[in-house]
Scaffold this motif. Structure first.
Motif, PDB file in Angstrom:
ATOM      1  N   ARG A   1       0.827  -1.216   0.000  1.00 49.04           N
ATOM      2  CA  ARG A   1       0.000   0.000   0.000  1.00 49.04           C
ATOM      3  C   ARG A   1       0.858   1.262   0.000  1.00 49.04           C
ATOM      4  NH1 ARG A   1      -2.665  -3.319   3.711  1.00 49.04           N
ATOM      5  NH2 ARG A   1      -1.826  -2.148   5.476  1.00 49.04           N
ATOM      6  N   ALA A   2       2.174   1.086   0.053  1.00 51.42           N
ATOM      7  CA  ALA A   2       3.081   2.242   0.094  1.00 51.42           C
ATOM      8  C   ALA A   2       3.953   2.346  -1.157  1.00 51.42           C
ATOM      9  CB  ALA A   2       3.965   2.174   1.337  1.00 51.42           C
ATOM     10  N   ASN A   3       4.043   1.256  -1.910  1.00 54.55           N
ATOM     11  CA  ASN A   3       4.890   1.241  -3.109  1.00 54.55           C
ATOM     12  C   ASN A   3       4.024   1.062  -4.346  1.00 54.55           C
ATOM     13  OD1 ASN A   3       7.700   1.262  -1.968  1.00 54.55           O
ATOM     14  ND2 ASN A   3       6.855  -0.505  -0.874  1.00 54.55           N
ATOM     15  N   PRO A   4       3.765   2.134  -5.066  1.00 53.74           N
ATOM     16  CA  PRO A   4       2.871   2.001  -6.222  1.00 53.74           C
ATOM     17  C   PRO A   4       3.462   1.082  -7.285  1.00 53.74           C
ATOM     18  CG  PRO A   4       3.981   4.131  -6.231  1.00 53.74           C
ATOM     19  CD  PRO A   4       4.302   3.487  -4.921  1.00 53.74           C
ATOM     20  N   LYS A   5       2.587   0.346  -7.909  1.00 54.11           N
ATOM     21  CA  LYS A   5       3.013  -0.466  -9.052  1.00 54.11           C
ATOM     22  C   LYS A   5       2.940   0.374 -10.323  1.00 54.11           C
ATOM     23  CE  LYS A   5       1.801  -4.729 -11.508  1.00 54.11           C
ATOM     24  NZ  LYS A   5       1.083  -6.012 -11.407  1.00 54.11           N
ATOM     25  N   PHE A   6       1.966   1.293 -10.356  1.00 55.97           N
ATOM     26  CA  PHE A   6       1.745   2.082 -11.571  1.00 55.97           C
ATOM     27  C   PHE A   6       2.050   3.552 -11.317  1.00 55.97           C
ATOM     28  CE2 PHE A   6      -1.016  -1.614 -11.759  1.00 55.97           C
ATOM     29  CZ  PHE A   6      -0.659  -2.138 -12.993  1.00 55.97           C
ATOM     30  N   VAL A   7       2.987   4.065 -12.081  1.00 57.04           N
ATOM     31  CA  VAL A   7       3.394   5.464 -11.978  1.00 57.04           C
ATOM     32  C   VAL A   7       3.347   6.027 -13.397  1.00 57.04           C
ATOM     33  CG1 VAL A   7       5.389   6.953 -11.480  1.00 57.04           C
ATOM     34  CG2 VAL A   7       4.824   5.073  -9.922  1.00 57.04           C
ATOM     35  N   LEU A   8       3.016   7.305 -13.516  1.00 57.33           N
ATOM     36  CA  LEU A   8       2.923   7.932 -14.838  1.00 57.33           C
ATOM     37  C   LEU A   8       4.326   8.209 -15.374  1.00 57.33           C
ATOM     38  CD1 LEU A   8       1.117   9.064 -17.096  1.00 57.33           C
ATOM     39  CD2 LEU A   8       1.102  11.243 -15.874  1.00 57.33           C
ATOM     40  N   ARG A   9       5.004   7.121 -15.727  1.00 62.90           N
ATOM     41  CA  ARG A   9       6.336   7.274 -16.308  1.00 62.90           C
ATOM     42  C   ARG A   9       6.184   8.112 -17.575  1.00 62.90           C
ATOM     43  NH1 ARG A   9       9.788   2.623 -14.799  1.00 62.90           N
ATOM     44  NH2 ARG A   9       8.703   1.281 -13.322  1.00 62.90           N
ATOM     45  N   ASN A  10       7.217   8.941 -17.840  1.00 65.86           N
ATOM     46  CA  ASN A  10       7.094   9.869 -18.969  1.00 65.86           C
ATOM     47  C   ASN A  10       6.780   9.189 -20.287  1.00 65.86           C
ATOM     48  OD1 ASN A  10       7.243  12.439 -17.975  1.00 65.86           O
ATOM     49  ND2 ASN A  10       9.471  12.433 -17.875  1.00 65.86           N
ATOM     50  N   TRP A  11       7.385   8.033 -20.519  1.00 69.93           N
ATOM     51  CA  TRP A  11       7.161   7.390 -21.814  1.00 69.93           C
ATOM     52  C   TRP A  11       5.736   6.854 -21.938  1.00 69.93           C
ATOM     53  CZ3 TRP A  11       6.267   2.092 -21.481  1.00 69.93           C
ATOM     54  CH2 TRP A  11       6.637   1.484 -20.274  1.00 69.93           C
ATOM     55  N   LEU A  12       5.114   6.527 -20.816  1.00 69.06           N
ATOM     56  CA  LEU A  12       3.706   6.112 -20.866  1.00 69.06           C
ATOM     57  C   LEU A  12       2.837   7.302 -21.262  1.00 69.06           C
ATOM     58  CD1 LEU A  12       3.407   3.906 -17.650  1.00 69.06           C
ATOM     59  CD2 LEU A  12       3.299   3.116 -20.032  1.00 69.06           C
ATOM     60  N   ALA A  13       3.143   8.457 -20.648  1.00 64.89           N
ATOM     61  CA  ALA A  13       2.408   9.669 -21.013  1.00 64.89           C
ATOM     62  C   ALA A  13       2.629   9.970 -22.493  1.00 64.89           C
ATOM     63  CB  ALA A  13       2.860  10.842 -20.152  1.00 64.89           C
ATOM     64  N   GLN A  14       3.879   9.801 -22.949  1.00 65.29           N
ATOM     65  CA  GLN A  14       4.197  10.124 -24.340  1.00 65.29           C
ATOM     66  C   GLN A  14       3.458   9.206 -25.313  1.00 65.29           C
ATOM     67  OE1 GLN A  14       5.756  12.872 -25.217  1.00 65.29           O
ATOM     68  NE2 GLN A  14       5.280  12.374 -27.353  1.00 65.29           N
ATOM     69  N   GLU A  15       3.350   7.924 -24.973  1.00 62.47           N
ATOM     70  CA  GLU A  15       2.590   7.001 -25.845  1.00 62.47           C
ATOM     71  C   GLU A  15       1.130   7.442 -25.944  1.00 62.47           C
ATOM     72  OE1 GLU A  15       4.686   2.624 -25.716  1.00 62.47           O
ATOM     73  OE2 GLU A  15       3.313   3.094 -24.083  1.00 62.47           O
ATOM     74  N   ALA A  16       0.585   7.867 -24.802  1.00 61.35           N
ATOM     75  CA  ALA A  16      -0.810   8.327 -24.809  1.00 61.35           C
ATOM     76  C   ALA A  16      -0.950   9.606 -25.638  1.00 61.35           C
ATOM     77  CB  ALA A  16      -1.285   8.579 -23.376  1.00 61.35           C
ATOM     78  N   ILE A  17       0.072  10.468 -25.572  1.00 56.17           N
ATOM     79  CA  ILE A  17       0.045  11.723 -26.342  1.00 56.17           C
ATOM     80  C   ILE A  17       0.144  11.438 -27.836  1.00 56.17           C
ATOM     81  CG2 ILE A  17       1.423  13.781 -26.860  1.00 56.17           C
ATOM     82  CD1 ILE A  17       2.098  13.768 -23.757  1.00 56.17           C
ATOM     83  N   ASP A  18       1.074  10.537 -28.217  1.00 54.55           N
ATOM     84  CA  ASP A  18       1.226  10.210 -29.637  1.00 54.55           C
ATOM     85  C   ASP A  18      -0.088   9.673 -30.200  1.00 54.55           C
ATOM     86  OD1 ASP A  18       3.838  11.050 -29.578  1.00 54.55           O
ATOM     87  OD2 ASP A  18       4.705   9.030 -29.370  1.00 54.55           O
ATOM     88  N   ALA A  19      -0.747   8.794 -29.451  1.00 53.66           N
ATOM     89  CA  ALA A  19      -2.020   8.231 -29.914  1.00 53.66           C
ATOM     90  C   ALA A  19      -3.084   9.337 -29.998  1.00 53.66           C
ATOM     91  CB  ALA A  19      -2.483   7.121 -28.978  1.00 53.66           C
ATOM     92  N   ALA A  20      -3.089  10.218 -29.013  1.00 51.22           N
ATOM     93  CA  ALA A  20      -4.096  11.291 -29.003  1.00 51.22           C
ATOM     94  C   ALA A  20      -3.911  12.220 -30.189  1.00 51.22           C
ATOM     95  CB  ALA A  20      -4.004  12.078 -27.693  1.00 51.22           C
ATOM     96  N   HIS A  21      -2.660  12.440 -30.597  1.00 48.25           N
ATOM     97  CA  HIS A  21      -2.422  13.278 -31.777  1.00 48.25           C
ATOM     98  C   HIS A  21      -3.009  12.641 -33.011  1.00 48.25           C
ATOM     99  CE1 HIS A  21       1.021  15.983 -30.085  1.00 48.25           C
ATOM    100  NE2 HIS A  21      -0.187  16.389 -29.750  1.00 48.25           N
ATOM    101  N   GLY A  22      -3.118  11.303 -33.013  1.00 48.58           N
ATOM    102  CA  GLY A  22      -3.770  10.598 -34.121  1.00 48.58           C
ATOM    103  C   GLY A  22      -5.276  10.470 -33.885  1.00 48.58           C
ATOM    104  N   GLY A  23      -5.774  11.107 -32.859  1.00 50.50           N
ATOM    105  CA  GLY A  23      -7.217  11.105 -32.619  1.00 50.50           C
ATOM    106  C   GLY A  23      -7.695   9.966 -31.728  1.00 50.50           C
ATOM    107  N   ASP A  24      -6.755   9.171 -31.198  1.00 54.10           N
ATOM    108  CA  ASP A  24      -7.139   8.012 -30.395  1.00 54.10           C
ATOM    109  C   ASP A  24      -6.849   8.283 -28.916  1.00 54.10           C
ATOM    110  OD1 ASP A  24      -7.518   5.601 -29.187  1.00 54.10           O
ATOM    111  OD2 ASP A  24      -6.169   4.461 -30.508  1.00 54.10           O
ATOM    112  N   LEU A  25      -7.900   8.447 -28.144  1.00 50.30           N
ATOM    113  CA  LEU A  25      -7.743   8.784 -26.720  1.00 50.30           C
ATOM    114  C   LEU A  25      -7.729   7.539 -25.826  1.00 50.30           C
ATOM    115  CD1 LEU A  25      -7.466  11.627 -25.458  1.00 50.30           C
ATOM    116  CD2 LEU A  25      -8.400  11.700 -27.773  1.00 50.30           C
ATOM    117  N   ARG A  26      -7.792   6.355 -26.431  1.00 45.31           N
ATOM    118  CA  ARG A  26      -7.961   5.157 -25.598  1.00 45.31           C
ATOM    119  C   ARG A  26      -6.797   4.944 -24.630  1.00 45.31           C
ATOM    120  NH1 ARG A  26      -9.487   0.959 -30.183  1.00 45.31           N
ATOM    121  NH2 ARG A  26      -7.819   2.209 -31.078  1.00 45.31           N
ATOM    122  N   LYS A  27      -5.584   5.217 -25.093  1.00 42.78           N
ATOM    123  CA  LYS A  27      -4.439   5.014 -24.193  1.00 42.78           C
ATOM    124  C   LYS A  27      -4.509   5.964 -22.998  1.00 42.78           C
ATOM    125  CE  LYS A  27      -1.034   2.782 -27.089  1.00 42.78           C
ATOM    126  NZ  LYS A  27       0.196   2.853 -27.879  1.00 42.78           N
TER     127      LYS A  27
END
Ligand code: AMP
Ligand code: MG
Length: 528
Positions: free
Chosen positions: A460-486
């Motif tokens: 409960r103190a060590n997150p498994k999921f963190v918004l690592r920059n590359w995860l954000a970047q993958e979501a941004i790249d997809a969003a630029h193509g119109g896909d918000l699913r990521k």
């Protein structure tokens, strides 16, 4: 315009009614000797709701019907107002990269109003990227989609981690293009524009106090401070000399605890100027932030800070204190010119930081802090060891609970920990890591609550999921193509960062090789 049945109805005007403003509603850049300027958002061409924070919406009294109402999108895009909204931009100054920058102000943020939620709490709703204000200087008042996705996701991810933060209600695509020179290399590009609706009890910053003080306007400084204490720190008592000192100590303690949480979670803000320091101790103004993957105290994601590294990970604790000293100096006229309250404030900051940092690190390691044991040594040894090689800190700490559950100490580096290295481990480093594991394991075994309870607490103190920059970047790249699913998937997963969520294992991986030097992943420009 008429209200949808589900729309919020009650707005208050705490800030506007209590504090002097600039009656001029023109958007022309100017010096303002007041605390706010009335300014309406500039409408956008084709607003579309791209993302929505359901849990935050519920706190505000907005249900799914409100979300799906086109009028809500219009309001959150700055194209319409709900009754009771009276938009304004706040006037503040700030120290940027160590230098006094004079008046800054909300150059692209516009507060729509202060909404009373169903439980009576008041929330300031603020659009970021809503068009020019008197504080826009040469800027266009707009924000691009990439930085807006980053602010939206990180606000909500930080809240789920338990780190104090401003929140994000909505992400709107404007249907307009914004021109940005992302690398400051004379290559401006057109990018999709976006608007985030941010939410906080208040967006007041250290810089709001610094500006009137720098101008010698003590009555205005006092008015703002009295308002802030009365509204956000009523427990400190009626404003007066002793209360002003208590106010600084309280802000100091909150700031110390906040920075301790950044350090414990490996969050690097990127631009810790005093205009980006919340008076309430919230993380505010998500720009070129990043997360520590391998532990590197010199790491900064901010490309404009590469030379000086003023805001590198390891500098955040001293920078927090430096900023607090600037706030203390700004309040000096309220202390009758006495510097002792500033010294006390700084001492409070250090104490709060130390306490919180120790507490959080102990929790991450499954230890109930015991001042008589060598807990602090165990923590420092781990930190030193982690710095000596590229090990993914997020995964390493998350997986340690597996070891905490072992009946006896491991005699070799467990495979799931071995997988946390970015390059082949060096044998000496590996051996020292194993020795540390064994010492720490013995300490966990000594926990009176038992190993299992300690290991459960670690999860409960060590997150498994963190918004690592590359995860954000993958979501941004997809969003630029119109896909918000990521982006939507990340939002959902990051809401429960401490849960296992085995179906999302691909979002709990160390940084892939392709992301090591890719812009947006390891490095970020301030241009947003
Ligand atoms: P930041 O680095 O985002 O904290 O911004 C520092 C200052 O620049 C603040 O006063 C912002 O409001 C202002 N600013 C940043 N970007 C823009 C923009 N595109 N248009 C107008 N003002 C901006
Ligand atoms: Mg800012």
């Amino acid at each position: 315009m008429s209200l949808p049945a589900s729309a919020p109805r009650r707005f208050v005007r705490r800030f506007l009614d209590a504090l002097p403003g600039d009656p001029d509603t023109a958007r022309t850049s100017r010096q303002v000797h007041a605390l706010w300027s009335r300014v309406d958002p500039t409408p956008v061409a084709e607003p579309r709701l791209l993302a929505w924070s359901q849990p935050l919406a519920a706190e505000l009294g907005l249900d799914d019907a409100a979300r799906d109402d086109a009028r809500t999108t219009a309001v959150l895009a700055g194209n319409a107002l709900w009754d009771g909204m009276a938009p304004y931009a706040a006037c503040y100054g700030g120290h940027q990269f160590g230098n006094w920058a004079g008046q800054l102000g909300d150059g692209r943020a516009i507060t729509l109003g202060e909404l009373v939620g169903p439980d009576g709490r008041v929330h300031e709703l603020q659009l970021k990227g809503a068009g020019p204000t008197p504080y826009s200087r040469r800027g266009d008042g707009r924000a691009v989609l990439r930085s807006s996705i980053r602010e939206f996701l990180c606000s909500e991810a930080m809240a789920a981690l338990g780190v104090p933060t401003t929140r994000a209600l909505s992400l709107i695509g404007t249907g307009e293009q914004v021109v940005r020179d992302m690398f400051y290399d004379g290559n401006p590009q057109r990018e999709p524009g976006a608007i985030v609706c941010r939410v906080a009890p208040s967006f007041l910053r250290f810089g709001n106090f610094e500006l009137p003080s720098s101008r010698g306007d003590v009555p205005l400084l006092r008015q703002l401070t009295d308002f802030t204490i009365g509204t956000f720190f009523p427990e400190l008592g009626a404003p007066g000399p002793a209360t002003y000192e208590a106010f600084l100590r309280e802000v100091a303690a909150r700031t110390g605890r906040l920075v301790a949480q950044w350090q414990a979670h490996g969050f690097v803000h990127g631009v810790v100027n005093t205009d980006n320091m919340s008076i309430l101790g919230l993380t505010i103004d998500y720009g070129p932030y990043g997360w520590i993957e391998p532990l590197d105290y010199q790491f900064t994601p901010n490309t404009t800070d590469f030379r000086e590294r003023r805001y590198a990970f390891g500098n955040q604790p001293t920078v927090g204190m430096w900023n607090l000293a600037r706030l203390g100096e700004a309040l000096l006229p309220l202390f009758g010119g006495r510097e002792a309250p500033i010294e006390e404030g700084l001492a409070h900051y250090q104490e709060a930081f130390r306490e919180m940092a120790t507490d959080l690190y102990c929790r991450r390691l499954g230890l109930t802090f015991d001042a008589h044991s060598d807990d602090t040594t165990i923590i420092h040894e781990l930190q030193t060891w982690l710095q000596e090689a590229e090990v993914d800190v997020i995964l390493w700490l998350r997986r340690l609970s597996h070891v905490a559950r072992m009946p006896s100490a491991p005699t070799a580096m467990p495979a799931d920990l071995l997988a946390c290295w970015y390059a082949a481990p060096e044998p000496g480093h590996l051996a020292r890591g194993l020795a540390w594991l064994q010492r720490w394991h013995a300490r966990v075994r000594a926990e009176t609550r038992g190993q299992a309870a300690a290991a459960d607490a670690m999860d409960r103190a060590n997150p498994k999921f963190v918004l690592r920059n590359w995860l954000a970047q993958e979501a941004i790249d997809a969003a630029h193509g119109g896909d918000l699913r990521k982006a939507h998937r990340l939002l959902g997963v990051l809401r429960r960062p401490y849960d296992d969520q085995p179906e999302h294992e691909d979002l709990a991986q160390k940084r892939p090789d392709w992301a090591r030097h890719k812009p947006g992943c390891a490095t970020l420009s301030c241009s947003s």
